[in-house]
Scaffold this active site. Structure first.
Site, mmCIF file in Angstrom:
data_model
loop_
_atom_site.group_PDB
_atom_site.id
_atom_site.type_symbol
_atom_site.label_atom_id
_atom_site.label_comp_id
_atom_site.label_asym_id
_atom_site.label_seq_id
_atom_site.Cartn_x
_atom_site.Cartn_y
_atom_site.Cartn_z
ATOM 1 N N GLU A 144 7.057 3.896 -3.990
ATOM 2 C CA GLU A 144 7.654 4.982 -3.298
ATOM 3 C C GLU A 144 8.817 5.704 -3.518
ATOM 4 O O GLU A 144 9.745 5.011 -4.203
ATOM 5 C CB GLU A 144 8.079 4.417 -1.865
ATOM 6 C CG GLU A 144 6.673 3.941 -0.949
ATOM 7 C CD GLU A 144 7.148 3.035 0.388
ATOM 8 O OE1 GLU A 144 6.639 3.647 1.292
ATOM 9 O OE2 GLU A 144 8.140 2.262 0.332
ATOM 10 N N ARG A 148 18.397 -10.315 5.743
ATOM 11 C CA ARG A 148 16.968 -10.374 6.166
ATOM 12 C C ARG A 148 16.268 -11.812 5.969
ATOM 13 O O ARG A 148 15.594 -12.328 7.140
ATOM 14 C CB ARG A 148 16.217 -9.461 5.325
ATOM 15 C CG ARG A 148 16.539 -7.881 5.553
ATOM 16 C CD ARG A 148 15.720 -7.076 4.449
ATOM 17 N NE ARG A 148 14.509 -7.248 4.657
ATOM 18 C CZ ARG A 148 13.570 -6.341 3.999
ATOM 19 N NH1 ARG A 148 13.950 -6.073 2.805
ATOM 20 N NH2 ARG A 148 12.101 -6.611 4.094
ATOM 21 N N GLY A 166 18.759 4.769 5.955
ATOM 22 C CA GLY A 166 18.510 4.372 7.037
ATOM 23 C C GLY A 166 18.349 5.424 8.006
ATOM 24 O O GLY A 166 18.262 4.905 9.390
ATOM 25 N N GLU A 206 -1.566 -4.319 0.149
ATOM 26 C CA GLU A 206 -0.941 -3.034 -0.479
ATOM 27 C C GLU A 206 0.071 -3.280 -1.428
ATOM 28 O O GLU A 206 0.674 -4.148 -1.842
ATOM 29 C CB GLU A 206 -0.124 -2.340 0.767
ATOM 30 C CG GLU A 206 0.227 -0.919 0.595
ATOM 31 C CD GLU A 206 0.945 -0.439 2.114
ATOM 32 O OE1 GLU A 206 1.927 0.194 1.779
ATOM 33 O OE2 GLU A 206 0.274 -0.625 2.945
ATOM 34 N N ASP A 211 2.768 -0.641 -3.704
ATOM 35 C CA ASP A 211 3.260 0.659 -3.439
ATOM 36 C C ASP A 211 4.513 0.868 -4.568
ATOM 37 O O ASP A 211 5.342 0.365 -5.004
ATOM 38 C CB ASP A 211 4.308 0.545 -2.059
ATOM 39 C CG ASP A 211 3.426 0.393 -0.636
ATOM 40 O OD1 ASP A 211 2.270 0.392 -0.949
ATOM 41 O OD2 ASP A 211 4.078 -0.056 0.121
ATOM 42 N N ASN A 223 6.898 -2.050 -3.639
ATOM 43 C CA ASN A 223 6.743 -3.149 -2.563
ATOM 44 C C ASN A 223 5.225 -3.689 -2.694
ATOM 45 O O ASN A 223 4.366 -3.021 -3.333
ATOM 46 C CB ASN A 223 6.794 -2.371 -1.214
ATOM 47 C CG ASN A 223 7.122 -3.356 -0.113
ATOM 48 O OD1 ASN A 223 7.263 -4.709 -0.431
ATOM 49 N ND2 ASN A 223 7.639 -2.985 0.983
#
Length: 333
Positions: free
Chosen positions: A114, A283, A209, A110, A112, A129
């Site tokens: 967005e 992360r 979020g 993929e 992206d 992404n």
């Protein structure tokens, strides 16, 4: 042009013309919607206008909408001009992307673009992404503000995909260069993909979020698309052979970023990039293998959003505050 027979000043002028021409983005054939795309979902929430040169995608309480390319592609240059919805757009997500998730459920690729809506008075954000071979456990997001209001007019968003790199462009300014490295293994997109464009409800994550959700009293939310460019290697959808059905000149497809474009990209990233997965210590305790850490870039992002560096407590997902740049800085990008 016979520059060698002209005076010295004219010779320099000719030279500059050649340099500027080599740095200018190439033009690609623009097709009508039904020449390259078909409706994906949304029924009458997709409307074709201007004799097939423009498409409107709408989101309301019933459904979003989207379209998909008729062909699979293996590498190429893909572009569309988009005008995003205005006013209150929190929770709304507009996407222009490549994917093969319908064919490779567990190991899809993929690429992206967005566009993430916002509350009134706050600008849209843009996110890029990349996934390869089902590597969805590693989000390779970058997020940016823009130097213009994308709801005021059409702006061009483009993806260059080759066997060695992926470049994202906004109005022919490269904003991200993602290079294939040996250490990534199969995480670099390497299988034929289809082009998609969609508008949908991303209330659960898109704005702070999930703190701000889609408010349907402002519906329908409408995104407008035009200037469709599908300039790549079309692939047989049954045999999935990495062979062009209609070979196109490889010279017409950009091979990388020119020196002038690189200056513009560095300026954009310095002023308007607000988040990069490479620096997210919440992360990733250790940055993914393809990341090249730039200490100056790290410091800018640390000041902008210290939470991603492990300093402070995160609320409502990642926080990305609107940056303010002067008009002079904006026009210099």
């Amino acid at each position: 042009m016979g520059c060698s027979h002209l005076g010295f000043l004219l010779l320099i002028y000719c030279f500059l013309l050649v340099v500027l021409a080599s740095e200018s983005p190439k033009s690609f054939p623009i097709m009508a919607f039904d020449e390259g795309y078909t409706q994906l979902f949304g029924n009458d929430n997709l409307a074709v206008h201007r004799e097939g040169k423009s498409v409107h995608l709408s989101l309301d309480e019933r459904t979003g909408s989207g379209f998909v390319s008729q062909d699979l592609y293996f590498h190429g240059f893909f572009s569309v001009s988009i005008k995003l919805p205005a006013d209150y757009t929190a929770g709304v997500v507009v996407a222009f992307y490549m994917s093969n998730g319908d064919m490779f459920e567990k190991n899809h690729d993929e690429i992206d673009f967005e566009f993430l809506g916002n509350i009134r008075g706050k600008n849209w954000r843009i996110q890029t992404n990349v996934y390869g071979n089902g590597s969805t456990s590693i989000g390779r997001e970058e997020r940016y503000n823009l130097w213009f209001d994308p709801s005021d007019n059409f702006h061009q968003y483009s993806i260059l995909w080759t066997d060695s790199q992926i470049i994202f462009y906004v109005d022919n300014v490269p904003i991200r260069e993602f290079k294939r490295t040996e250490s990534m293994g199969g995480d670099f997109p390497s299988k034929p993909m289809t082009l998609y464009a969609t508008i949908w409800d991303g209330s659960d994550w898109a704005t702070n979020g999930g703190k701000y959700r889609v408010n349907y009293k402002y519906a329908p939310y409408m995104a407008e698309f035009s200037d469709f460019v599908l300039h790549g290697c079309a692939v047989d959808p049954i045999e999935h052979l990495a062979k062009c059905d209609n070979p196109q000149s490889s010279e017409a497809i950009p091979t990388g970023i020119t020196s002038v474009q690189r200056i513009k990209m560095e300026s954009f990233r310095k002023k308007l990039m607000t988040y990069s997965y490479c620096y997210d210590r919440v992360r990733y305790k250790v940055s993914p293998v393809e990341c090249v850490i730039n200490p100056q870039e790290a410091e800018r992002l640390r000041i902008f959003d210290p939470v991603t560096f492990g300093n402070g407590r995160r609320h409502h997902g990642k926080r990305h505050h609107r940056s303010r740049i002067s008009q002079a800085e904006a026009t210099s990008i």
